[in-house]
Design a protein around this motif. Sequence first.
Motif, mmCIF file in Angstrom:
data_model
loop_
_atom_site.group_PDB
_atom_site.id
_atom_site.type_symbol
_atom_site.label_atom_id
_atom_site.label_comp_id
_atom_site.label_asym_id
_atom_site.label_seq_id
_atom_site.Cartn_x
_atom_site.Cartn_y
_atom_site.Cartn_z
ATOM 1 N N PRO B 130 0.845 -1.200 0.000
ATOM 2 C CA PRO B 130 0.000 0.000 0.000
ATOM 3 C C PRO B 130 0.881 1.252 0.000
ATOM 4 N N LEU B 131 0.403 2.284 -0.659
ATOM 5 C CA LEU B 131 1.248 3.459 -0.901
ATOM 6 C C LEU B 131 1.854 4.082 0.368
ATOM 7 N N PRO B 132 1.088 4.286 1.446
ATOM 8 C CA PRO B 132 1.717 4.887 2.642
ATOM 9 C C PRO B 132 2.863 4.040 3.195
ATOM 10 N N GLN B 133 2.679 2.712 3.157
ATOM 11 C CA GLN B 133 3.756 1.832 3.624
ATOM 12 C C GLN B 133 4.944 1.869 2.662
ATOM 13 N N ARG B 134 4.649 1.943 1.376
ATOM 14 C CA ARG B 134 5.711 1.945 0.377
ATOM 15 C C ARG B 134 6.611 3.165 0.532
ATOM 16 N N VAL B 135 5.992 4.322 0.771
ATOM 17 C CA VAL B 135 6.784 5.550 0.915
ATOM 18 C C VAL B 135 7.731 5.421 2.109
ATOM 19 N N VAL B 136 7.212 4.905 3.214
ATOM 20 C CA VAL B 136 8.053 4.750 4.411
ATOM 21 C C VAL B 136 9.158 3.722 4.160
ATOM 22 N N VAL B 137 8.809 2.614 3.531
ATOM 23 C CA VAL B 137 9.801 1.567 3.259
ATOM 24 C C VAL B 137 10.918 2.098 2.356
ATOM 25 N N VAL B 138 10.543 2.870 1.339
ATOM 26 C CA VAL B 138 11.549 3.417 0.415
ATOM 27 C C VAL B 138 12.463 4.391 1.141
ATOM 28 N N LEU B 139 11.886 5.258 1.962
ATOM 29 C CA LEU B 139 12.713 6.229 2.684
ATOM 30 C C LEU B 139 13.622 5.531 3.692
ATOM 31 N N TYR B 140 13.122 4.470 4.306
ATOM 32 C CA TYR B 140 13.888 3.795 5.345
ATOM 33 C C TYR B 140 14.976 2.893 4.756
ATOM 34 N N TYR B 141 14.597 2.059 3.801
ATOM 35 C CA TYR B 141 15.547 1.075 3.275
ATOM 36 C C TYR B 141 16.427 1.638 2.155
ATOM 37 N N LEU B 142 15.814 2.391 1.261
ATOM 38 C CA LEU B 142 16.566 2.853 0.090
ATOM 39 C C LEU B 142 17.406 4.086 0.401
ATOM 40 N N ASN B 143 16.911 4.935 1.297
ATOM 41 C CA ASN B 143 17.625 6.184 1.589
ATOM 42 C C ASN B 143 18.270 6.208 2.971
ATOM 43 N N ASP B 144 18.112 5.125 3.704
ATOM 44 C CA ASP B 144 18.761 4.996 5.017
ATOM 45 C C ASP B 144 18.396 6.124 5.980
ATOM 46 N N LEU B 145 17.157 6.575 5.926
ATOM 47 C CA LEU B 145 16.730 7.634 6.845
ATOM 48 C C LEU B 145 16.254 7.007 8.153
ATOM 49 N N SER B 146 16.375 7.787 9.234
ATOM 50 C CA SER B 146 15.906 7.297 10.523
ATOM 51 C C SER B 146 14.397 7.496 10.631
ATOM 52 N N LEU B 147 13.804 6.855 11.632
ATOM 53 C CA LEU B 147 12.354 6.994 11.833
ATOM 54 C C LEU B 147 11.987 8.447 12.104
ATOM 55 N N GLN B 148 12.825 9.127 12.884
ATOM 56 C CA GLN B 148 12.572 10.528 13.214
ATOM 57 C C GLN B 148 12.618 11.398 11.958
ATOM 58 N N GLU B 149 13.608 11.149 11.124
ATOM 59 C CA GLU B 149 13.727 11.934 9.879
ATOM 60 C C GLU B 149 12.526 11.693 8.965
ATOM 61 N N ILE B 150 12.093 10.437 8.871
ATOM 62 C CA ILE B 150 10.931 10.120 8.021
ATOM 63 C C ILE B 150 9.683 10.814 8.569
ATOM 64 N N ALA B 151 9.538 10.803 9.899
ATOM 65 C CA ALA B 151 8.380 11.444 10.516
ATOM 66 C C ALA B 151 8.350 12.939 10.197
ATOM 67 N N GLU B 152 9.512 13.569 10.233
ATOM 68 C CA GLU B 152 9.567 15.008 9.942
ATOM 69 C C GLU B 152 9.298 15.287 8.456
ATOM 70 N N ILE B 153 9.819 14.432 7.603
ATOM 71 C CA ILE B 153 9.618 14.623 6.161
ATOM 72 C C ILE B 153 8.147 14.467 5.790
ATOM 73 N N LEU B 154 7.518 13.428 6.320
ATOM 74 C CA LEU B 154 6.125 13.153 5.957
ATOM 75 C C LEU B 154 5.137 13.894 6.851
ATOM 76 N N ASP B 155 5.660 14.563 7.879
ATOM 77 C CA ASP B 155 4.821 15.318 8.807
ATOM 78 C C ASP B 155 3.775 14.420 9.473
ATOM 79 N N ILE B 156 4.244 13.297 9.961
ATOM 80 C CA ILE B 156 3.381 12.356 10.691
ATOM 81 C C ILE B 156 4.117 11.949 11.971
#
Lengths: 90, 191
Positions: B130-156
């Motif tokens: 599903p798209l919301p999961q895909r965006v998080v997975v791509v940011l986490y695995y492909l771009n090596d971002l932390s959970l905090q960074e992903i939260a700030e980027i997606l504003d969630i």
Amino acid sequence: MNDVRDSYIRQSLKNWAARHQLPANGRSRLIWSVATGRTEPHRKQRSARSNVRDGFLYRTNPNPYWDYEPFSYTRLWMLHMTLTTLLHLA
Amino acid sequence: MLSDRELIVRLQGGSLEALGDLYDRHRWMVYRTALGITSDAEAAADLLQDVFLRLYRFADQFDTRRPLEPWLYRMTANLSYTWVKRNHRWLRPLEEFADWLVGNGKDQPYTQAEMQDDWQQVQHAVATLPLPQRVVVVLYYLNDLSLQEIAEILDIPVGTVKSRLYYGRQALKKGLGLHQERVPDFNYEGP
């Protein structure tokens, strides 16, 4: 959260992404778009409804900066054939 | 070598050279993210241009005290999200219907054998998330971002990121048959 399976997913995804080449001349196309205040010509060949490339409205000129022509060679040829046929029938 | 902040200041002054330098510096990150979310190389190339065109257009509003990368990630994720929603609104139900007609291919051993490379299997599994999961997975695995960074980027909230990542990982492991202890060998090939 990291384990062997995470590493496997991470590296496989990176390997997949690495197999794709970055678009050629991206920098020059970007600067051209900004400098001329226009979107890229090839975008005009995409159907506005589905955002997929329209096979019929293909670019006849290989120059990427060539403006899309509404009357392509294919369309002119089809128009010519239609009119010629109608004239012969008339 | 100029920093991102200095280049942004020059960009605000209308420097196209600064835009080009920022493009060269961040293009791979933007392209990779768009590619991961859309799974479409042509769309990713278009989105790459779109992101930097918007950077130029909104440069005046950019706060130079803030780093550029989160802004680029956010813009890339938003534009990719929009692209996927627009292009798969009708396609996805048709694909699911076609899958249903021919049976569940994932249960058939030859389907896995046909997919020769690990990276292809993983990409296919990511593309079916599903798209919301895909965006998080791509940011986490492909771009090596932390959970905090992903939260700030997606504003969630971080909890939402954790939840999406958890379910995304479960779906990936199930899709890839990674519940077994044995994991295929892999080699890193990319830049």
